[in-house]
Motif scaffolding. Structure first.
Motif, PDB file in Angstrom:
ATOM      1  N   GLU A 133     -19.257  77.025 -79.018  1.00 51.96           N
ATOM      2  CA  GLU A 133     -18.862  76.168 -80.139  1.00 51.96           C
ATOM      3  C   GLU A 133     -19.309  74.714 -79.944  1.00 51.96           C
ATOM      4  O   GLU A 133     -19.272  73.924 -80.890  1.00 51.96           O
ATOM      5  N   HIS A 134     -19.716  74.377 -78.711  1.00 53.28           N
ATOM      6  CA  HIS A 134     -20.182  73.015 -78.453  1.00 53.28           C
ATOM      7  C   HIS A 134     -21.694  72.882 -78.554  1.00 53.28           C
ATOM      8  O   HIS A 134     -22.216  71.757 -78.516  1.00 53.28           O
ATOM      9  N   ALA A 135     -22.405  73.989 -78.657  1.00 51.79           N
ATOM     10  CA  ALA A 135     -23.866  73.948 -78.601  1.00 51.79           C
ATOM     11  C   ALA A 135     -24.466  73.151 -79.757  1.00 51.79           C
ATOM     12  O   ALA A 135     -25.291  72.250 -79.561  1.00 51.79           O
ATOM     13  N   ILE A 136     -24.045  73.458 -80.985  1.00 53.23           N
ATOM     14  CA  ILE A 136     -24.624  72.782 -82.154  1.00 53.23           C
ATOM     15  C   ILE A 136     -24.268  71.297 -82.184  1.00 53.23           C
ATOM     16  O   ILE A 136     -25.147  70.451 -82.419  1.00 53.23           O
ATOM     17  N   PRO A 137     -22.990  70.908 -81.944  1.00 52.62           N
ATOM     18  CA  PRO A 137     -22.695  69.465 -81.900  1.00 52.62           C
ATOM     19  C   PRO A 137     -23.503  68.719 -80.843  1.00 52.62           C
ATOM     20  O   PRO A 137     -23.940  67.585 -81.081  1.00 52.62           O
ATOM     21  N   ILE A 138     -23.718  69.341 -79.682  1.00 56.87           N
ATOM     22  CA  ILE A 138     -24.500  68.684 -78.637  1.00 56.87           C
ATOM     23  C   ILE A 138     -25.941  68.498 -79.082  1.00 56.87           C
ATOM     24  O   ILE A 138     -26.543  67.420 -78.907  1.00 56.87           O
ATOM     25  N   MET A 139     -26.526  69.524 -79.693  1.00 49.43           N
ATOM     26  CA  MET A 139     -27.904  69.402 -80.161  1.00 49.43           C
ATOM     27  C   MET A 139     -28.031  68.331 -81.238  1.00 49.43           C
ATOM     28  O   MET A 139     -28.979  67.525 -81.236  1.00 49.43           O
ATOM     29  N   LEU A 140     -27.065  68.294 -82.168  1.00 51.92           N
ATOM     30  CA  LEU A 140     -27.089  67.262 -83.208  1.00 51.92           C
ATOM     31  C   LEU A 140     -26.935  65.865 -82.610  1.00 51.92           C
ATOM     32  O   LEU A 140     -27.578  64.909 -83.053  1.00 51.92           O
ATOM     33  N   GLY A 141     -26.086  65.761 -81.596  1.00 50.19           N
ATOM     34  CA  GLY A 141     -25.893  64.467 -80.942  1.00 50.19           C
ATOM     35  C   GLY A 141     -27.157  63.975 -80.249  1.00 50.19           C
ATOM     36  O   GLY A 141     -27.525  62.799 -80.350  1.00 50.19           O
ATOM     37  N   VAL A 142     -27.822  64.879 -79.542  1.00 53.19           N
ATOM     38  CA  VAL A 142     -29.053  64.500 -78.836  1.00 53.19           C
ATOM     39  C   VAL A 142     -30.147  64.097 -79.822  1.00 53.19           C
ATOM     40  O   VAL A 142     -30.836  63.090 -79.642  1.00 53.19           O
ATOM     41  N   VAL A 143     -30.288  64.882 -80.901  1.00 48.03           N
ATOM     42  CA  VAL A 143     -31.296  64.565 -81.910  1.00 48.03           C
ATOM     43  C   VAL A 143     -30.983  63.233 -82.587  1.00 48.03           C
ATOM     44  O   VAL A 143     -31.876  62.394 -82.822  1.00 48.03           O
ATOM     45  N   SER A 144     -29.708  63.004 -82.893  1.00 53.05           N
ATOM     46  CA  SER A 144     -29.313  61.749 -83.538  1.00 53.05           C
ATOM     47  C   SER A 144     -29.617  60.558 -82.635  1.00 53.05           C
ATOM     48  O   SER A 144     -30.120  59.522 -83.095  1.00 53.05           O
ATOM     49  N   TYR A 145     -29.328  60.715 -81.355  1.00 52.93           N
ATOM     50  CA  TYR A 145     -29.608  59.620 -80.418  1.00 52.93           C
ATOM     51  C   TYR A 145     -31.109  59.361 -80.325  1.00 52.93           C
ATOM     52  O   TYR A 145     -31.555  58.201 -80.294  1.00 52.93           O
ATOM     53  N   ALA A 146     -31.910  60.426 -80.293  1.00 58.30           N
ATOM     54  CA  ALA A 146     -33.361  60.262 -80.226  1.00 58.30           C
ATOM     55  C   ALA A 146     -33.895  59.550 -81.468  1.00 58.30           C
ATOM     56  O   ALA A 146     -34.780  58.688 -81.385  1.00 58.30           O
ATOM     57  N   LEU A 147     -33.334  59.896 -82.637  1.00 57.47           N
ATOM     58  CA  LEU A 147     -33.763  59.247 -83.872  1.00 57.47           C
ATOM     59  C   LEU A 147     -33.373  57.773 -83.888  1.00 57.47           C
ATOM     60  O   LEU A 147     -34.154  56.906 -84.320  1.00 57.47           O
ATOM     61  N   LEU A 148     -32.169  57.465 -83.420  1.00 58.30           N
ATOM     62  CA  LEU A 148     -31.747  56.069 -83.326  1.00 58.30           C
ATOM     63  C   LEU A 148     -32.626  55.295 -82.356  1.00 58.30           C
ATOM     64  O   LEU A 148     -32.988  54.142 -82.603  1.00 58.30           O
ATOM     65  N   LEU A 149     -32.976  55.954 -81.250  1.00 57.62           N
ATOM     66  CA  LEU A 149     -33.823  55.300 -80.258  1.00 57.62           C
ATOM     67  C   LEU A 149     -35.210  55.013 -80.820  1.00 57.62           C
ATOM     68  O   LEU A 149     -35.813  53.983 -80.527  1.00 57.62           O
ATOM     69  N   ALA A 150     -35.715  55.913 -81.639  1.00 60.03           N
ATOM     70  CA  ALA A 150     -37.037  55.713 -82.237  1.00 60.03           C
ATOM     71  C   ALA A 150     -37.012  54.670 -83.341  1.00 60.03           C
ATOM     72  O   ALA A 150     -37.976  53.912 -83.507  1.00 60.03           O
ATOM     73  N   SER A 151     -35.910  54.602 -84.099  1.00 56.43           N
ATOM     74  CA  SER A 151     -35.840  53.701 -85.250  1.00 56.43           C
ATOM     75  C   SER A 151     -35.308  52.313 -84.874  1.00 56.43           C
ATOM     76  O   SER A 151     -35.771  51.301 -85.410  1.00 56.43           O
ATOM     77  N   TYR A 152     -34.318  52.278 -83.999  1.00 62.23           N
ATOM     78  CA  TYR A 152     -33.697  51.004 -83.586  1.00 62.23           C
ATOM     79  C   TYR A 152     -33.680  50.956 -82.055  1.00 62.23           C
ATOM     80  O   TYR A 152     -32.620  50.986 -81.434  1.00 62.23           O
ATOM     81  N   THR A 153     -34.866  50.863 -81.479  1.00 58.51           N
ATOM     82  CA  THR A 153     -35.020  51.049 -80.031  1.00 58.51           C
ATOM     83  C   THR A 153     -34.157  50.101 -79.222  1.00 58.51           C
ATOM     84  O   THR A 153     -33.340  50.518 -78.393  1.00 58.51           O
TER      85      THR A 153
END
Length: 274
Positions: free
Chosen positions: A212-232
């Motif tokens: 039950e934690h797999a999808i939230p973790i994947m979304l969290g990692v992707v969200s962080y990567a997107l933030l890092l790319a957009s607002y480094t």
């Protein structure tokens, strides 16, 4: 006829000699060398006043340095030679490179004090890494304590110490008062690295997660990567601040765990006496 270079001995002179080295044995070492090149290139770029690229190179060096050990384990290519190379690379990438890049960007405005701060940070990183290597061979350390680092780890210290640069990229003026404040901050990070502060490592969580934690973790990692790319730089600055605040939680968690382990140890000793 012997060649101009000594034969590559991945395990030193103690193991059996082999005529040909598998390519997989060289891959982790190549990654380590590339990490050193990236760190040193970051120093050059900093003194050429290409600061954003310099910081990116130092962060990339830290990433490569974190990857090489995992690659070695996956490829089953761990070696004594690689361990020594990795230790030397850590000093360059986590101590020398971040300290000099910060000095070139801001600390030089504080004069000799800025150089002393950068130098002490690099020395603290070397001491931190030496202590870490020694503690790996400590047979008397309780197993549960391996869930915690002793002091802020060198990779985290390298990312944290460049917080003034992230803030500078966001608009903070590089004045002398700011440089003096950055010197104090640099010394604080150096102290945290060589301190006995328990810092949660995350190793105790294991390599598995609940379904039950797999999808939230994947979304969290992707969200962080997107933030890092957009607002480094904003993302890096906020991440550094959150990490510093998490040290308080880490100390409390360690204290609770130590109390629990001591209580369990006394109960076990009581049962043995009975």
């Amino acid at each position: 006829m012997p060649g101009p270079f000594a034969p590559f001995e991945p395990h030193g002179g103690g193991g059996p000699r082999i005529r040909e080295i598998p390519l997989r044995m060289m891959v982790p070492n190549l990654i380590t060398v590339l990490a050193i090149c990236a760190g040193l290139s970051g120093i050059r770029l900093a003194f050429e006043h290409r600061m954003e690229l310099a910081v990116a190179m130092v962060l990339f060096a830290a990433f490569l340095d974190a990857v090489d050990g995992r690659v070695a384990r996956v490829l089953k290519a761990s070696s004594k030679f690689g361990e020594q190379m990795d230790s030397l690379a850590d000093i360059v990438n986590f101590g020398v490179a971040p300290g000099l890049v910060l000095y070139a960007y801001l600390l030089d405005r504080a004069g000799a004090i800025g150089w002393i701060a950068a130098l002490l940070f690099a020395i603290a990183c070397g001491l931190r890494l030496a202590r870490f290597n020694v503690m790996l061979d400590d047979p008397n350390r309780p197993a549960w304590q391996t869930d915690y680092f002793v002091g802020v780890p060198a990779p985290a210290g390298a990312v944290l110490v460049m917080l003034p640069i992230y803030l500078g990229f966001l608009g903070l003026e590089a004045s002398r008062p700011v440089a003096l404040a950055a010197c104090a901050y640099t010394l604080l990070i150096a102290f945290l690295m060589v301190s006995r502060l328990p810092v949660y490592s995350g190793k105790g969580s294991g390599s598995r997660v609940r379904r039950e934690h797999a999808i939230p973790i994947m979304l969290g990692v992707v969200s962080y990567a997107l933030l890092l790319a957009s607002y480094t730089w904003l993302t890096m600055a906020v991440s550094a601040m959150i990490y510093l605040l998490s040290l308080i939680w880490s100390v409390r968690a360690y204290s609770r765990r130590a109390t629990l382990e001591e209580k369990m140890s006394k109960e076990t000793a009581g049962y043995e006496v009975d």
